[in-house]
Design an enzyme around this catalytic site. Structure first.
Site, mmCIF file in Angstrom:
data_model
loop_
_atom_site.group_PDB
_atom_site.id
_atom_site.type_symbol
_atom_site.label_atom_id
_atom_site.label_comp_id
_atom_site.label_asym_id
_atom_site.label_seq_id
_atom_site.Cartn_x
_atom_site.Cartn_y
_atom_site.Cartn_z
ATOM 1 C CE1 TYR A 1 33.936 -9.282 13.583
ATOM 2 C CE2 TYR A 1 31.779 -9.592 12.624
ATOM 3 C CZ TYR A 1 32.835 -8.765 12.942
ATOM 4 O OH TYR A 1 32.786 -7.440 12.626
ATOM 5 C CE LYS B 1 43.542 -3.861 3.686
ATOM 6 N NZ LYS B 1 44.096 -2.543 3.272
ATOM 7 C CG ASP C 1 42.092 -0.255 1.890
ATOM 8 O OD1 ASP C 1 41.871 -1.023 0.930
ATOM 9 O OD2 ASP C 1 43.229 0.176 2.163
ATOM 10 C CG ASP D 1 29.694 -5.886 11.317
ATOM 11 O OD1 ASP D 1 28.613 -5.258 11.221
ATOM 12 O OD2 ASP D 1 30.177 -6.223 12.414
ATOM 13 C CG ASP E 1 26.684 -0.935 10.257
ATOM 14 O OD1 ASP E 1 25.865 -1.777 9.831
ATOM 15 O OD2 ASP E 1 26.920 -0.787 11.477
HETATM 16 MG MG MG Z 1 27.148 -4.044 12.435
#
Ligand code: MG
Ligand code: NAI
Length: 367
Positions: free
Chosen positions: A140, A191, A224, A248, A252
């Site tokens: 990000y 990963k 994953d 992130d 969620d």
């Molecule tokens: Mg989020």
């Protein structure tokens, strides 16, 4: 000495849910604790007042406070304001200037709400996990970050994942420290099979573990596969530590294991101060300003109240007070008190924001 608590209620339902937190703070002040509360503006309301989503004066207060408690920012009223001063910019500046690199997102299933989960009751009953997400590095923020015109009618979008050793070291340390006061287990996710940053992440977590936290149980998962395990058998986890992007998404996913957005607290922590050992910290519910229900007394204040419980635990070394507050929430839910977001198709009369807050304060007495 009084604990300095800066409250930034923000926009939409922010001030409504924060009103209930202030009652909770008042209860603790009446029962032996000492919080000096100051309030200020953030988000759209700060833009209306000062033309900035968080003013320099507010930033000064945030830097000095022992902890900042934030409600929510944003709403349709500010959809057209310039990008640099949009409400969310206030939140981003707080995170950046306080250097809050560790985002803590608990996913805890309250028994009374187990049927609200996206999963079957037996998979989530008693669930209590903590996702520790790196918040100030990774893809990000990494450079270069651009959309390049290739000149042949094609464009190229570039985002860059960058992690330095020190960034991985400090987030891993936070995860291990937290595990020590929980179930003493950390699972690190990356990963490393396809990303160089994953290789460094894995190796640094291993080194930090060996050097300083070998008493904590550590395992590694590819992110994953970790996502799959989180939904298949979530109770296998205690603390999960992962990077900004994976964190992130995984947090969620974990959120939906426990039910409503109105129940989810979070904390963002900075590095310990060299002199005092105290970490800068911002506590906030995961939800936004919910313009669709703002001003109607429908908002669930529990996410914000549980964010204050995290402040008690992580900023004020008041673990017992935090336990007490969490038990009060648990008890009120067990009694069947429900805001509208916690009522399923079977119906029932909803409690208002204020009624939920009052019930929790009343339950503090008995716990
Ligand atoms: Mg989020
Ligand atoms: P939201 O989280 O505000 O609302 C999503 C849905 O959940 C809505 O239906 C809302 O009514 C419901 N909801 C949220 N919190 C609730 C609570 N405590 N009790 C009961 N129901 C609740 O997300 P949305 O609608 O995407 O964004 C609305 C505004 O909030 C936007 O301006 C957005 O930018 C901002 N936002 C701010 C955040 C923050 O301050 N950290 C985070 C997310 C969004």
């Amino acid at each position: 000495m009084a604990h300095d608590l800066l409250i930034l209620a923000g926009d939409g339902i922010g001030p409504e849910v924060m009103g209930e937190v202030k009652k909770v703070v008042g209860w603790f002040n009446a029962n032996g604790m000492d919080f000096a509360v100051e309030e200020d503006l953030v988000g759209g309301c700060a833009y209306d007042a000062h033309g900035q989503a968080v003013s320099d004066a507010t930033m000064d207060k945030a830097l000095k406070a022992d902890a900042v408690l934030l409600g929510a920012v944003g709403g349709p009223k500010w959809d057209k304001v310039p990008y640099e001063v949009r409400p969310e910019a206030g939140l981003l500046r707080l995170r950046k200037d306080l250097e809050l690199f560790a985002n803590l997102r608990p996913a805890k299933c309250f028994d009374a709400l187990a049927d609200f989960s996206s999963l079957k009751r037996e998979l989530v009953e008693g669930l209590d996990i903590l996702i520790v997400r790196e918040l100030t590095g990774g893809v990000y923020f990494g450079e270069p970050k651009e959309i390049r015109d290739l000149g042949n009618g094609q464009k190229r979008a570039i985002d860059t994942q960058v992690y330095d050793t020190y960034e991985i070291d400090r987030i891993a340390s936070v995860a291990f420290e937290l595990a020590r006061v929980r179930d003493n287990r950390v699972c690190s996710m990356e990963k490393r099979n396809v990303m160089r940053s994953g290789v460094l992440w894995h190796d640094v977590v291993e080194e930090v573990h060996k050097a300083r936290y070998s008493d904590v149980q550590l395992n590694h998962m590819l992110a994953d596969a970790g996502g799959m395990q989180l939904v298949r058998r979530p109770k296998q986890f205690d603390v999960i530590v992962t990077d900004n992007l994976f964190g992130d998404m995984l947090s969620d996913v974990a959120a939906m294991l426990t039910g409503s957005l109105g129940m989810l607290p979070s904390a963002s922590l900075g590095a310990p101060d060299a002199a005092t050992g105290r970490r800068k910290a911002l506590y906030e519910p995961v939800h936004g300003s919910a313009p669709d229900i703002a001003g109607k007394g429908l908002a669930n204040p529990i996410a914000c109240i549980l964010s204050f419980a995290m402040a008690l635990r992580y900023s004020f070394e008041a673990g017992e007070a935090a336990d007490r507050l969490e038990r009060a929430v648990e008890q009120v839910l067990a009694q069947g008190v429900r805001t509208a977001d916690l009522i399923g198709p079977e119906g029932g009369a909803p409690a208002s924001t204020v009624q939920m807050g009052d019930a929790i304060v009343a339950a503090l007495e008995g716990n």
